[in-house]
Design a protein around this motif. Structure first.
Motif, PDB file in Angstrom:
ATOM      1  N   ASN A 277       0.836  -1.186   0.000  1.00  0.00           N
ATOM      2  CA  ASN A 277       0.000   0.000   0.000  1.00  0.00           C
ATOM      3  C   ASN A 277       0.880   1.248   0.000  1.00  0.00           C
ATOM      4  O   ASN A 277       1.917   1.283   0.675  1.00  0.00           O
ATOM      5  CB  ASN A 277      -0.908   0.011   1.234  1.00  0.00           C
ATOM      6  CG  ASN A 277      -1.970  -1.060   1.166  1.00  0.00           C
ATOM      7  OD1 ASN A 277      -2.423  -1.418   0.083  1.00  0.00           O
ATOM      8  ND2 ASN A 277      -2.376  -1.568   2.311  1.00  0.00           N
ATOM      9  N   PRO A 278       0.479   2.293  -0.734  1.00  0.00           N
ATOM     10  CA  PRO A 278       1.294   3.513  -0.766  1.00  0.00           C
ATOM     11  C   PRO A 278       1.305   4.206   0.593  1.00  0.00           C
ATOM     12  O   PRO A 278       0.360   4.091   1.390  1.00  0.00           O
ATOM     13  CB  PRO A 278       0.596   4.380  -1.818  1.00  0.00           C
ATOM     14  CG  PRO A 278      -0.811   3.872  -1.868  1.00  0.00           C
ATOM     15  CD  PRO A 278      -0.722   2.406  -1.571  1.00  0.00           C
TER      16      PRO A 278
ATOM     17  N   ILE B 196       0.694   7.034   3.041  1.00  0.00           N
ATOM     18  CA  ILE B 196      -0.319   8.089   3.067  1.00  0.00           C
ATOM     19  C   ILE B 196       0.246   9.286   3.822  1.00  0.00           C
ATOM     20  O   ILE B 196       0.567   9.192   5.009  1.00  0.00           O
ATOM     21  CB  ILE B 196      -1.621   7.595   3.719  1.00  0.00           C
ATOM     22  CG1 ILE B 196      -2.192   6.424   2.914  1.00  0.00           C
ATOM     23  CG2 ILE B 196      -2.639   8.730   3.798  1.00  0.00           C
ATOM     24  CD1 ILE B 196      -3.387   5.758   3.558  1.00  0.00           C
ATOM     25  N   ARG B 197       0.383  10.383   3.141  1.00  0.00           N
ATOM     26  CA  ARG B 197       0.995  11.566   3.742  1.00  0.00           C
ATOM     27  C   ARG B 197      -0.001  12.354   4.591  1.00  0.00           C
ATOM     28  O   ARG B 197      -1.206  12.348   4.345  1.00  0.00           O
ATOM     29  CB  ARG B 197       1.563  12.483   2.665  1.00  0.00           C
ATOM     30  CG  ARG B 197       2.806  11.905   1.990  1.00  0.00           C
ATOM     31  CD  ARG B 197       3.381  12.920   1.037  1.00  0.00           C
ATOM     32  NE  ARG B 197       4.570  12.421   0.361  1.00  0.00           N
ATOM     33  CZ  ARG B 197       5.805  12.862   0.584  1.00  0.00           C
ATOM     34  NH1 ARG B 197       6.014  13.801   1.489  1.00  0.00           N
ATOM     35  NH2 ARG B 197       6.821  12.373  -0.098  1.00  0.00           N
TER      36      ARG B 197
ATOM     37  N   TYR C 265      -8.684  15.951  -4.639  1.00  0.00           N
ATOM     38  CA  TYR C 265      -7.651  15.415  -5.521  1.00  0.00           C
ATOM     39  C   TYR C 265      -6.641  14.637  -4.690  1.00  0.00           C
ATOM     40  O   TYR C 265      -6.315  15.036  -3.563  1.00  0.00           O
ATOM     41  CB  TYR C 265      -6.938  16.545  -6.274  1.00  0.00           C
ATOM     42  CG  TYR C 265      -5.863  16.041  -7.204  1.00  0.00           C
ATOM     43  CD1 TYR C 265      -6.177  15.309  -8.344  1.00  0.00           C
ATOM     44  CD2 TYR C 265      -4.520  16.278  -6.922  1.00  0.00           C
ATOM     45  CE1 TYR C 265      -5.180  14.830  -9.191  1.00  0.00           C
ATOM     46  CE2 TYR C 265      -3.524  15.803  -7.762  1.00  0.00           C
ATOM     47  CZ  TYR C 265      -3.857  15.082  -8.889  1.00  0.00           C
ATOM     48  OH  TYR C 265      -2.875  14.598  -9.721  1.00  0.00           O
ATOM     49  N   GLU C 266      -6.154  13.519  -5.249  1.00  0.00           N
ATOM     50  CA  GLU C 266      -5.116  12.726  -4.603  1.00  0.00           C
ATOM     51  C   GLU C 266      -3.811  12.935  -5.360  1.00  0.00           C
ATOM     52  O   GLU C 266      -3.659  12.487  -6.495  1.00  0.00           O
ATOM     53  CB  GLU C 266      -5.500  11.248  -4.596  1.00  0.00           C
ATOM     54  CG  GLU C 266      -4.490  10.358  -3.872  1.00  0.00           C
ATOM     55  CD  GLU C 266      -4.934   8.898  -3.850  1.00  0.00           C
ATOM     56  OE1 GLU C 266      -5.459   8.463  -2.811  1.00  0.00           O
ATOM     57  OE2 GLU C 266      -4.767   8.222  -4.884  1.00  0.00           O
ATOM     58  N   HIS C 267      -2.874  13.624  -4.733  1.00  0.00           N
ATOM     59  CA  HIS C 267      -1.588  13.929  -5.356  1.00  0.00           C
ATOM     60  C   HIS C 267      -0.608  12.795  -5.065  1.00  0.00           C
ATOM     61  O   HIS C 267      -0.511  12.333  -3.923  1.00  0.00           O
ATOM     62  CB  HIS C 267      -1.053  15.255  -4.804  1.00  0.00           C
ATOM     63  CG  HIS C 267       0.104  15.826  -5.555  1.00  0.00           C
ATOM     64  ND1 HIS C 267       0.115  15.968  -6.916  1.00  0.00           N
ATOM     65  CD2 HIS C 267       1.311  16.298  -5.115  1.00  0.00           C
ATOM     66  CE1 HIS C 267       1.254  16.510  -7.292  1.00  0.00           C
ATOM     67  NE2 HIS C 267       2.012  16.707  -6.219  1.00  0.00           N
ATOM     68  N   ILE C 268       0.104  12.364  -6.099  1.00  0.00           N
ATOM     69  CA  ILE C 268       1.046  11.251  -5.972  1.00  0.00           C
ATOM     70  C   ILE C 268       2.475  11.788  -6.008  1.00  0.00           C
ATOM     71  O   ILE C 268       2.848  12.528  -6.933  1.00  0.00           O
ATOM     72  CB  ILE C 268       0.860  10.221  -7.107  1.00  0.00           C
ATOM     73  CG1 ILE C 268      -0.610   9.808  -7.214  1.00  0.00           C
ATOM     74  CG2 ILE C 268       1.759   9.017  -6.892  1.00  0.00           C
ATOM     75  CD1 ILE C 268      -1.153   9.086  -6.008  1.00  0.00           C
TER      76      ILE C 268
ATOM     77  N   SER D 154      -4.230  13.174   5.604  1.00  0.00           N
ATOM     78  CA  SER D 154      -5.168  12.242   6.217  1.00  0.00           C
ATOM     79  C   SER D 154      -5.883  12.836   7.420  1.00  0.00           C
ATOM     80  O   SER D 154      -6.972  12.402   7.781  1.00  0.00           O
ATOM     81  CB  SER D 154      -4.419  10.967   6.629  1.00  0.00           C
ATOM     82  OG  SER D 154      -3.323  11.275   7.470  1.00  0.00           O
TER      83      SER D 154
ATOM     84  N   SER E 142       3.755   7.756  -2.756  1.00  0.00           N
ATOM     85  CA  SER E 142       2.914   8.140  -1.626  1.00  0.00           C
ATOM     86  C   SER E 142       1.734   8.944  -2.143  1.00  0.00           C
ATOM     87  O   SER E 142       1.752   9.457  -3.273  1.00  0.00           O
ATOM     88  CB  SER E 142       3.705   8.973  -0.619  1.00  0.00           C
ATOM     89  OG  SER E 142       4.094  10.220  -1.193  1.00  0.00           O
ATOM     90  N   THR E 143       0.695   9.060  -1.312  1.00  0.00           N
ATOM     91  CA  THR E 143      -0.490   9.827  -1.697  1.00  0.00           C
ATOM     92  C   THR E 143      -0.723  10.963  -0.708  1.00  0.00           C
ATOM     93  O   THR E 143      -0.463  10.827   0.488  1.00  0.00           O
ATOM     94  CB  THR E 143      -1.744   8.935  -1.730  1.00  0.00           C
ATOM     95  OG1 THR E 143      -1.989   8.405  -0.422  1.00  0.00           O
ATOM     96  CG2 THR E 143      -1.572   7.804  -2.727  1.00  0.00           C
TER      97      THR E 143
ATOM     98  N   GLN F   9      -3.894  13.619   0.179  1.00  0.00           N
ATOM     99  CA  GLN F   9      -5.285  13.986  -0.066  1.00  0.00           C
ATOM    100  C   GLN F   9      -5.480  15.503   0.078  1.00  0.00           C
ATOM    101  O   GLN F   9      -5.026  16.107   1.057  1.00  0.00           O
ATOM    102  CB  GLN F   9      -6.213  13.262   0.926  1.00  0.00           C
ATOM    103  CG  GLN F   9      -6.190  11.747   0.800  1.00  0.00           C
ATOM    104  CD  GLN F   9      -6.700  11.264  -0.541  1.00  0.00           C
ATOM    105  OE1 GLN F   9      -7.601  11.873  -1.130  1.00  0.00           O
ATOM    106  NE2 GLN F   9      -6.143  10.159  -1.034  1.00  0.00           N
TER     107      GLN F   9
END
Length: 285
Positions: free
Chosen positions: A3-4, A6-7, A183-186, A206, A229-230, A232
């Motif tokens: 799983n990435p 999560i920032r 938006y989910e920034h990668i 998060s 990583s993601t 939100q």
């Protein structure tokens, strides 16, 4: 598949400004230089409003700059014959390397408004050849998505690659969101990252930390990971935000005046070189 990461928001603050008078009208520290250990590979970011005569001919050595024009026209002059005019949304990347000498001026009677980020170089690259690159807003890829768009100046984001040719791996993205959109920034998980809210208000990470215009946030990251990583984002009003990320260098360094080197002796040598003419003639048209 792992799983990435999560920032979330690590620290956040609102920029405070000081009034300097003419010609350097106003300045604020987006990334304060006294906190530089937290920002690696970034050193500082200044937000400036200035008239012509503020940043005339001056030297640099040992780092890179990324200058984003918020408003007005910025004139670049360097002592290798370079000359250009940048407008709102344009970016200039400079590798100061071993010896840069340039000027950054407002055009005519403009009041120029800029963000300038200082980006460190590892010891092995501090004496590289000086170079400049203009990234005009129309040349930075634009990626639309449901509820907004992003513009990629550097790195590989959302399936496109930005044109900036940084000597160290970084990303720079401007994201515009409609009110209520998400938006989910990668980003690479091992990049240290921060964002700056240019306009509007937004919930970040998060924990959904609320931020608004002139707020800054550093983000959590996993330096040991080679994955992505993601992050939100949810706009509570129309919002525009800049997001930067870079892989930490993890070297001790000294930032003194216009030079960023690894030792005090290297700083003293830079000043000696400048005063003895090693940096070349002044940057004038």
């Amino acid at each position: 598949m792992t799983n990435p990461f999560i920032r979330d928001v690590n620290h956040h603050w609102r920029v405070s400004y000081r009034q300097n008078g003419y010609p350097h009208v106003q300045q604020g520290w987006v990334l304060p230089p006294e906190q530089k250990e937290e920002f690696d590979p970034f050193i500082l970011m200044a937000e400036d409003w200035f008239k012509r005569g503020t940043f005339s001919d001056h030297p640099h050595r040992g780092f890179q700059t990324i200058t984003y024009v918020i408003d007005g026209r910025l004139e670049h002059i360097d002592n290798h014959g370079g000359h250009s005019i940048l407008d709102a949304g344009d970016v200039q990347y400079m590798n100061a390397g071993w010896a840069a000498r340039h000027a950054e001026e407002a055009v005519d009677d403009d009041l120029i408004h800029t963000l300038q980020l200082w980006l460190n170089l590892p010891k092995s690259l501090k004496t590289t050849t000086t170079s400049y690159q203009n990234i005009y807003v129309e040349d930075a890829p634009l990626v639309p998505f449901d509820g907004g768009q992003l513009r990629v100046y550097s790195g590989e984001i959302a399936g496109v690659k930005g044109p900036m040719e940084s000597l160290v791996p970084i990303t720079m993205t401007e994201i515009t969101l409609k009110e209520g959109s998400e938006y989910e920034h990668i980003l690479p998980a091992n990049h240290n990252s921060f964002l700056y809210v240019l306009a509007g208000s937004i919930e970040v990470g998060s924990s959904k930390i609320p931020l608004s215009k002139t707020d800054v946030a550093t983000l959590t990251f996993d330096e040991t990971s080679e994955a992505m990583s993601t992050l939100q984002l949810k706009a509570t009003t129309r919002t525009r935000v800049l997001i930067y990320s870079g892989k930490p260098i993890r070297e001790d360094y000294i930032a003194h005046g216009p030079f960023v080197m690894n030792t005090e002796e290297e700083i003293r040598q830079a000043f000696r070189d400048y005063h003895s003419g090693v940096f070349g003639p002044p940057a004038v048209k």
